[in-house]
Design a protein around this motif. Structure first.
Motif, PDB file in Angstrom:
ATOM      1  N   THR A  12      38.998  45.361  49.226  1.00  0.00           N
ATOM      2  CA  THR A  12      38.711  44.060  48.613  1.00  0.00           C
ATOM      3  C   THR A  12      38.167  44.240  47.200  1.00  0.00           C
ATOM      4  N   ILE A  13      37.188  45.117  47.065  1.00  0.00           N
ATOM      5  CA  ILE A  13      36.563  45.346  45.759  1.00  0.00           C
ATOM      6  C   ILE A  13      37.578  45.909  44.765  1.00  0.00           C
ATOM      7  N   SER A  14      38.357  46.896  45.181  1.00  0.00           N
ATOM      8  CA  SER A  14      39.344  47.516  44.286  1.00  0.00           C
ATOM      9  C   SER A  14      40.410  46.522  43.843  1.00  0.00           C
ATOM     10  N   LEU A  15      40.974  45.786  44.802  1.00  0.00           N
ATOM     11  CA  LEU A  15      42.015  44.814  44.442  1.00  0.00           C
ATOM     12  C   LEU A  15      41.461  43.724  43.529  1.00  0.00           C
ATOM     13  N   HIS A  16      40.230  43.297  43.783  1.00  0.00           N
ATOM     14  CA  HIS A  16      39.596  42.281  42.934  1.00  0.00           C
ATOM     15  C   HIS A  16      39.468  42.776  41.496  1.00  0.00           C
ATOM     16  N   TRP A  17      38.872  43.963  41.313  1.00  0.00           N
ATOM     17  CA  TRP A  17      38.587  44.441  39.967  1.00  0.00           C
ATOM     18  C   TRP A  17      39.837  44.890  39.219  1.00  0.00           C
ATOM     19  N   ILE A  18      40.773  45.503  39.911  1.00  0.00           N
ATOM     20  CA  ILE A  18      42.023  45.893  39.240  1.00  0.00           C
ATOM     21  C   ILE A  18      42.743  44.652  38.743  1.00  0.00           C
ATOM     22  N   THR A  19      42.884  43.668  39.632  1.00  0.00           N
ATOM     23  CA  THR A  19      43.553  42.425  39.246  1.00  0.00           C
ATOM     24  C   THR A  19      42.792  41.740  38.110  1.00  0.00           C
ATOM     25  N   ALA A  20      41.480  41.638  38.238  1.00  0.00           N
ATOM     26  CA  ALA A  20      40.677  40.941  37.235  1.00  0.00           C
ATOM     27  C   ALA A  20      40.788  41.584  35.859  1.00  0.00           C
ATOM     28  N   VAL A  22      43.035  43.731  34.656  1.00  0.00           N
ATOM     29  CA  VAL A  22      44.397  43.718  34.101  1.00  0.00           C
ATOM     30  C   VAL A  22      44.780  42.308  33.661  1.00  0.00           C
ATOM     31  N   ILE A  23      44.505  41.307  34.487  1.00  0.00           N
ATOM     32  CA  ILE A  23      44.853  39.923  34.132  1.00  0.00           C
ATOM     33  C   ILE A  23      44.092  39.473  32.884  1.00  0.00           C
ATOM     34  N   MET A  24      42.787  39.772  32.820  1.00  0.00           N
ATOM     35  CA  MET A  24      42.030  39.380  31.628  1.00  0.00           C
ATOM     36  C   MET A  24      42.565  40.084  30.387  1.00  0.00           C
ATOM     37  N   GLY A  25      42.928  41.355  30.526  1.00  0.00           N
ATOM     38  CA  GLY A  25      43.519  42.081  29.403  1.00  0.00           C
ATOM     39  C   GLY A  25      44.848  41.484  28.972  1.00  0.00           C
ATOM     40  N   GLY A  30      48.067  38.400  25.415  1.00  0.00           N
ATOM     41  CA  GLY A  30      49.018  37.296  25.242  1.00  0.00           C
ATOM     42  C   GLY A  30      48.581  36.339  24.142  1.00  0.00           C
ATOM     43  N   LEU A  31      47.295  36.005  24.122  1.00  0.00           N
ATOM     44  CA  LEU A  31      46.788  35.128  23.060  1.00  0.00           C
ATOM     45  C   LEU A  31      46.949  35.794  21.693  1.00  0.00           C
ATOM     46  N   TYR A  32      46.609  37.075  21.627  1.00  0.00           N
ATOM     47  CA  TYR A  32      46.741  37.802  20.363  1.00  0.00           C
ATOM     48  C   TYR A  32      48.212  37.885  19.930  1.00  0.00           C
ATOM     49  N   MET A  33      49.076  38.272  20.859  1.00  0.00           N
ATOM     50  CA  MET A  33      50.496  38.465  20.525  1.00  0.00           C
ATOM     51  C   MET A  33      51.134  37.189  19.980  1.00  0.00           C
ATOM     52  N   VAL A  44      55.189  46.153  26.441  1.00  0.00           N
ATOM     53  CA  VAL A  44      54.063  46.650  27.233  1.00  0.00           C
ATOM     54  C   VAL A  44      53.460  45.494  28.035  1.00  0.00           C
ATOM     55  N   HIS A  45      53.301  44.342  27.410  1.00  0.00           N
ATOM     56  CA  HIS A  45      52.761  43.150  28.077  1.00  0.00           C
ATOM     57  C   HIS A  45      53.635  42.782  29.284  1.00  0.00           C
ATOM     58  N   LYS A  46      54.940  42.784  29.072  1.00  0.00           N
ATOM     59  CA  LYS A  46      55.868  42.439  30.163  1.00  0.00           C
ATOM     60  C   LYS A  46      55.807  43.476  31.278  1.00  0.00           C
ATOM     61  N   SER A  47      55.791  44.742  30.933  1.00  0.00           N
ATOM     62  CA  SER A  47      55.757  45.801  31.945  1.00  0.00           C
ATOM     63  C   SER A  47      54.497  45.714  32.806  1.00  0.00           C
ATOM     64  N   ILE A  48      53.369  45.560  32.150  1.00  0.00           N
ATOM     65  CA  ILE A  48      52.108  45.453  32.890  1.00  0.00           C
ATOM     66  C   ILE A  48      52.086  44.154  33.699  1.00  0.00           C
ATOM     67  N   GLY A  49      52.658  43.090  33.147  1.00  0.00           N
ATOM     68  CA  GLY A  49      52.732  41.820  33.864  1.00  0.00           C
ATOM     69  C   GLY A  49      53.529  41.926  35.155  1.00  0.00           C
ATOM     70  N   VAL A  50      54.652  42.642  35.111  1.00  0.00           N
ATOM     71  CA  VAL A  50      55.448  42.837  36.330  1.00  0.00           C
ATOM     72  C   VAL A  50      54.646  43.650  37.343  1.00  0.00           C
TER      73      VAL A  50
END
Length: 183
Positions: A12-20, A22-25, A30-33, A44-50
């Motif tokens: 639970t902790i790992s999935l929460h923090w990895i998702t959080a 990566v999504i925040m990044g 996305g805002l910057y781009m 890179v944005h698309k690859s990480i998004g997938v």
């Protein structure tokens, strides 16, 4: 390995923090781009998004299997409802954001993949390889609008989630944040 009322599992902790993280990044990127027209960052944005889609999907499967964590203390009815709404928005948006991004990129003719592995190929204009030809203008515009709206909704939900976590930690002084930090 399942969550307990006083302790969350490492999964639970790992999935929460990895998702959080990566999504925040990805939201920040996305805002910057889009504002800086930083086209070189899009692959890179698309690859990480997938990839984050699959992590978020695992998180949803885990959440369904494991259930929602029990509250760390007694809270008002309104606070419980708000927490539930924000958690559902976070779960749905972490799936919807990469799906709408793939729809936007794929339908617009730009294609997408994972670090060079093509999933949906780009479609270039005949005679002008620098220009792309949309597979579907309707789905490209729909994907773009939904991706943008989902990103802003997700950012708002993340800010509410962070505010709630800090409230629990600094005002209520309960174990909510400590549990998610593995303490």
């Amino acid at each position: 390995m399942m969550d307990k009322a006083d302790k969350l599992s490492k999964i639970t902790i790992s999935l929460h923090w990895i998702t959080a993280v990566v999504i925040m990044g990805l939201c920040a990127a996305g805002l910057y781009m889009t504002r800086a027209e930083a086209w070189a960052l899009y692959p890179v944005h698309k690859s990480i998004g997938v990839l984050v889609f699959f992590i978020a999907l695992l998180r949803v499967i885990w959440r369904v299997r494991n259930g929602w964590p029990a509250a760390a203390a007694d809270y008002s009815q309104i606070e419980q409802r708000m927490a539930k709404i924000v958690k559902w928005v976070l779960i749905i948006a972490t799936l919807a954001l990469p799906i709408t991004g793939m729809l936007f990129s794929g339908a617009s003719g730009h294609g997408f993949g994972i670090f060079g592995l093509v999933i949906v190929p780009s479609q270039h204009m005949p005679g002008d390889p620098d220009q792309v030809l949309a597979y579907s203008e309707f789905w490209a515009k729909t994907g773009e609008s939904l991706h943008q709206a989902t990103a802003y909704i997700l950012i708002a939900a993340i800010l509410l989630h962070l505010a709630g976590a800090f409230k629990h930690h600094f005002i209520d002084k309960d174990a909510t944040l400590k549990r998610m930090l593995g303490k």
